[in-house]
Design a protein around this motif. Structure first.
Motif, mmCIF file in Angstrom:
data_model
loop_
_atom_site.group_PDB
_atom_site.id
_atom_site.type_symbol
_atom_site.label_atom_id
_atom_site.label_comp_id
_atom_site.label_asym_id
_atom_site.label_seq_id
_atom_site.Cartn_x
_atom_site.Cartn_y
_atom_site.Cartn_z
ATOM 1 N N ILE A 34 0.855 -1.194 0.000
ATOM 2 C CA ILE A 34 0.000 0.000 0.000
ATOM 3 C C ILE A 34 0.890 1.242 0.000
ATOM 4 O O ILE A 34 2.056 1.186 0.358
ATOM 5 C CB ILE A 34 -0.959 0.025 1.201
ATOM 6 C CG1 ILE A 34 -0.180 -0.092 2.515
ATOM 7 C CG2 ILE A 34 -1.994 -1.072 1.116
ATOM 8 C CD1 ILE A 34 -0.711 0.790 3.580
ATOM 9 N N ASP A 35 0.298 2.360 -0.441
ATOM 10 C CA ASP A 35 1.052 3.611 -0.558
ATOM 11 C C ASP A 35 0.722 4.597 0.554
ATOM 12 O O ASP A 35 1.446 5.569 0.743
ATOM 13 C CB ASP A 35 0.724 4.280 -1.901
ATOM 14 C CG ASP A 35 1.036 3.368 -3.073
ATOM 15 O OD1 ASP A 35 2.201 2.965 -3.187
ATOM 16 O OD2 ASP A 35 0.108 3.052 -3.848
ATOM 17 N N ARG A 36 -0.391 4.358 1.255
ATOM 18 C CA ARG A 36 -0.902 5.402 2.148
ATOM 19 C C ARG A 36 -1.943 4.786 3.073
ATOM 20 O O ARG A 36 -2.576 3.796 2.709
ATOM 21 C CB ARG A 36 -1.556 6.463 1.253
ATOM 22 C CG ARG A 36 -2.193 7.642 1.899
ATOM 23 C CD ARG A 36 -2.639 8.638 0.841
ATOM 24 N NE ARG A 36 -1.504 9.162 0.077
ATOM 25 C CZ ARG A 36 -0.675 10.112 0.522
ATOM 26 N NH1 ARG A 36 -0.864 10.655 1.702
ATOM 27 N NH2 ARG A 36 0.331 10.522 -0.221
ATOM 28 N N VAL A 37 -2.102 5.375 4.266
ATOM 29 C CA VAL A 37 -3.220 4.959 5.128
ATOM 30 C C VAL A 37 -4.061 6.177 5.503
ATOM 31 O O VAL A 37 -3.563 7.300 5.590
ATOM 32 C CB VAL A 37 -2.770 4.250 6.438
ATOM 33 C CG1 VAL A 37 -2.070 2.939 6.140
ATOM 34 C CG2 VAL A 37 -1.911 5.150 7.291
ATOM 35 N N ARG A 63 7.031 2.530 13.696
ATOM 36 C CA ARG A 63 7.050 3.549 12.664
ATOM 37 C C ARG A 63 6.194 3.098 11.486
ATOM 38 O O ARG A 63 6.226 1.931 11.099
ATOM 39 C CB ARG A 63 8.487 3.749 12.137
ATOM 40 C CG ARG A 63 9.442 4.423 13.103
ATOM 41 C CD ARG A 63 9.239 5.919 13.202
ATOM 42 N NE ARG A 63 9.346 6.621 11.904
ATOM 43 C CZ ARG A 63 9.100 7.915 11.762
ATOM 44 N NH1 ARG A 63 8.729 8.649 12.790
ATOM 45 N NH2 ARG A 63 9.224 8.483 10.571
ATOM 46 N N ALA A 64 5.466 4.029 10.923
ATOM 47 C CA ALA A 64 4.770 3.751 9.667
ATOM 48 C C ALA A 64 5.776 3.861 8.536
ATOM 49 O O ALA A 64 6.611 4.763 8.550
ATOM 50 C CB ALA A 64 3.636 4.751 9.458
ATOM 51 N N GLY A 108 3.590 -1.443 5.516
ATOM 52 C CA GLY A 108 3.536 -0.918 4.153
ATOM 53 C C GLY A 108 2.811 -1.865 3.215
ATOM 54 O O GLY A 108 2.990 -1.828 1.998
ATOM 55 N N ALA A 109 1.998 -2.720 3.793
ATOM 56 C CA ALA A 109 1.275 -3.729 3.007
ATOM 57 C C ALA A 109 0.058 -4.176 3.809
ATOM 58 O O ALA A 109 0.018 -4.013 5.043
ATOM 59 C CB ALA A 109 2.179 -4.923 2.726
#
Lengths: 465, 193
Positions: free
Chosen positions: A340-343, A367-368, A456-457
């Motif tokens: 994924i690119d963003r939350v 950490r994100a 990140g996924a």
């Protein structure tokens, strides 16, 4: 002895002013919320030269178009600034209580209503917003309406409605750890489909529903519309009454006691008949995510991306292929691990204090690895979260802590997912372009979105030790 | 609102289910006044993303879609966009409830047809067809005639173009009597000051 009635029947019957020969009923409306987007409705009222029937039952809230940053500065987009000004002008002119940008009560209308004690069991509530179904968590009959109906309610405090059918969805058993209200409603929509409850009011029942706190119930009822339902309702109980007691606009003292006595008579009678029944086992519900461009594409996070070649029905096969093309996923691959690119953590579905706590519990000390935005549903939620230090958890993880509003759910206030970007979102719609043209959305719970930020996924939060 | 009786016009098929109102009109156009020309926003993004989108380079008075047309957001702008583009009728196996309500208020006829019949009709499109609202009949391009169900009140509003609010205010005495009764029956229902 009278016929056993459902919760819905009791609320409907108490608001029926008259019923015409053709079966259409004129319903009294107890609460009406308007927002910036309601300007069409006010315009029609003015065009007809009609006054507002009950400004005291109307509340105006700025939420859809409000920016989540630089709140202390003038709004740069002149069209958006104009929307704000129109809401202000219409509220002032008609004597409506306005929760403007600088109001300490401001927030998303479906967070604000319950918070201020405007949402109560047994009421009829409407707003020019489809997620008005949210308020049904208190045992109210609450539903979204269009601009013409907004003008009708403004002018008459009533609405013509055909009596919908009833659908009881029973979820019995105990939810597994890390399974939240969001997973329950996604699993329900996955089961019955995006049109599965068209023409119906849903009553959510069963021990798993009763076991949810109010915020979880609000999440469940919020997404009733994503199954096509007219409204969603949950029988009020002690959890409900305790939550309502002491809220600013709720009944006080003896009036509250009298109200509770009346509210205790609202739950569906033993033997009450529903037009349809659906049952789910709570233990079968896993953390759930969507893979496509309709909320009905909800699957357990452990599932594989569906393969259109395995679908025997031609129309459904095409529909799967079209959605996979847009969302950019390969058939047969595990959903878990999809980068994924963003939350986005927020929206009228999942921006209340327990939602933020659940996300923070996953993010604390981590950490994100992708950018993200956390937006509290209201100023009171934001202040409560800050008092607990949740904002620090999000900031320390590298996420932005925004100002309350609809934000990145609606794609109309400046918070957008870029074309082609994939967003793990706690909002309610993964429609094509919903979060911005070309955006790709995966719906999930706050804990799952936080887990996605860390890896990140798409990640099974249960595996994030 | 333009009263609706019989319509003969070009019909186009949209062979997909769950067309939500975000597709019919993307959110960013909802801030526009009606005078901005809502027809320009109809299926705005789909028409650009999909070169072969059925409405590209074609005009239609009738749309025939698959199930749950108009699901999602309550935005009445979706109906404005259809109406301003000259669409007078949408036919589908089912509709989002709020969309169907909004359509009725704006003279846009929504007709529910069983899924197999709607699919058979889409297979004959694009083509001219006729809708007879008073008689509740559809004349398919292949010459076959099919009846449809219609809420009698909605039908009367569409044919006569009634003003809903005026109609309701004719019941002012009943509304006042309800409020009087309700104050005693549900004293807790009014918001605390």
């Amino acid at each position: 002895m009278s016929e056993p009635r459902t919760l819905f029947d009791k609320v409907w019957d108490a608001h029926a002013i008259l019923t015409r020969e053709d079966g259409t009923t004129l319903l009294w409306i107890d609460r009406h919320f308007v927002h910036e987007g309601s300007f069409h409705g006010f315009g029609m009222l003015d065009h007809a030269g009609r006054p507002l029937a009950r400004p005291d039952l109307t509340t105006a809230v700025a939420d859809h178009y409000v920016p989540s940053r630089d709140r202390d500065q003038p709004i740069r987009d002149p069209e958006v600034a104009n929307m704000m000004q129109m809401l202000r002008t219409n509220a002032t002119r008609h004597g409506i209580d306005l929760l403007d940008l600088d109001d300490p009560r401001q927030g998303i209308v479906h967070v604000v209503g319950p918070e201020q004690g405007l949402t109560l069991p047994g009421l009829t509530m409407v707003c020019g917003d489809s997620h008005t179904s949210t308020h049904g968590a208190f045992g109210a009959l609450a539903f979204g309406i269009g601009a013409s109906e907004v003008s009708h309610v403004l002018a008459t405090q009533t609405l013509w409605q055909r009596r919908p059918k009833t659908l009881r969805i029973t979820v019995d058993g105990t939810l597994s750890p890390h399974v939240a209200g969001k997973d329950v409603i996604l699993a329900i929509i996955g089961r019955i489909g995006a049109g599965g409850a068209v023409g119906h009011v849903i009553e959510y029942a069963g021990s798993a529903i009763r076991g949810l706190e109010m915020e979880g119930r609000l999440t469940v009822c919020n997404m009733s519309i994503e199954a096509g339902a007219r409204a969603g309702m949950i029988a009020p109980d002690d959890t409900t009454f305790a939550w309502v007691e002491g809220r600013a606009r709720a009944p006080k003292g003896d009036a509250f006691a009298a109200a509770v006595a009346a509210w205790r008579r609202l739950p569906s009678d033993e033997g009450a008949r529903f037009d349809r029944e659906v049952t789910l086992n709570a233990a079968d519900i896993a953390p759930t995510v969507t893979w496509g461009t309709s909320p009905e594409t909800a699957l357990p996070v452990t599932a594989l991306v569906p393969d259109p070649a395995a679908e025997p029905d031609a129309a459904r096969r095409t529909r799967i292929r079209e959605q996979l093309d847009y969302i950019g996923l390969e058939p047969g691959r595990p959903l878990e691990g999809t980068p994924i690119d963003r939350v986005f953590i927020g929206s009228c579905t999942n921006a209340r204090l327990p939602d933020l706590r659940a996300a923070a519990a996953v993010l604390r000390g981590r950490r994100a690895v992708v950018p993200g935005l956390v937006v509290a549903g209201s100023v009171p939620v934001k202040l409560a979260a800050e008092a607990e230090g949740l904002d620090r958890v999000f900031r320390d993880a590298g996420l932005r802590w925004g100002e309350p509003g609809c934000s990145m759910c609606v794609g109309m206030n400046g918070d957008l997912v870029a074309p082609g970007e994939r967003c793990a979102a706690t909002s309610n719609r993964n429609f094509q372009g919903r979060q911005g043209p070309g955006s790709r959305t995966h719906l999930m719970s706050p804990a799952m979105a936080a887990a996605a930020a860390v890896r990140g996924a798409i990640t099974d939060v249960r595996n994030l030790a | 609102m333009t009263p609706f009786t019989t319509l003969t016009g070009p019909a186009i098929g949209l062979d997909r289910a769950n067309i939500d109102t975000d597709q019919i009109i993307p959110a960013r156009f909802l801030r526009k006044p009606r005078s901005a020309g809502y027809q320009n926003f109809l299926f705005h993004d789909l028409r650009r993303e999909e070169a072969d989108f059925p409405l590209n380079g074609a005009t239609a008075a009738i749309l025939v879609a698959d199930s749950n047309f108009g699901c999602g957001s309550s935005r009445e702008g979706a109906v404005y966009a259809l109406v301003d583009a000259g669409i007078r009728c949408v036919i589908a196996p089912s509709f989002g409830d709020i969309f169907a309500g909004n359509a009725g208020k704006n003279g846009l006829l929504t007709i529910v047809l069983p899924a197999p019949l709607a699919a058979a009709l889409r297979a004959q499109l694009p083509a001219e067809m006729t809708i007879d609202l008073p008689g509740q009949h559809l004349h398919f391009p292949d010459g076959t005639v099919h009846s449809f169900d219609m809420d009698p009140f909605r039908k009367r509003c569409l044919i006569e173009g009634l003003d809903d609010i005026g109609l309701t205010l004719a019941h002012a005495a009943e509304i006042a009597a309800f409020q009087e009764r309700d104050r005693t029956a549900r004293p807790w229902a009014a918001p605390s000051p």
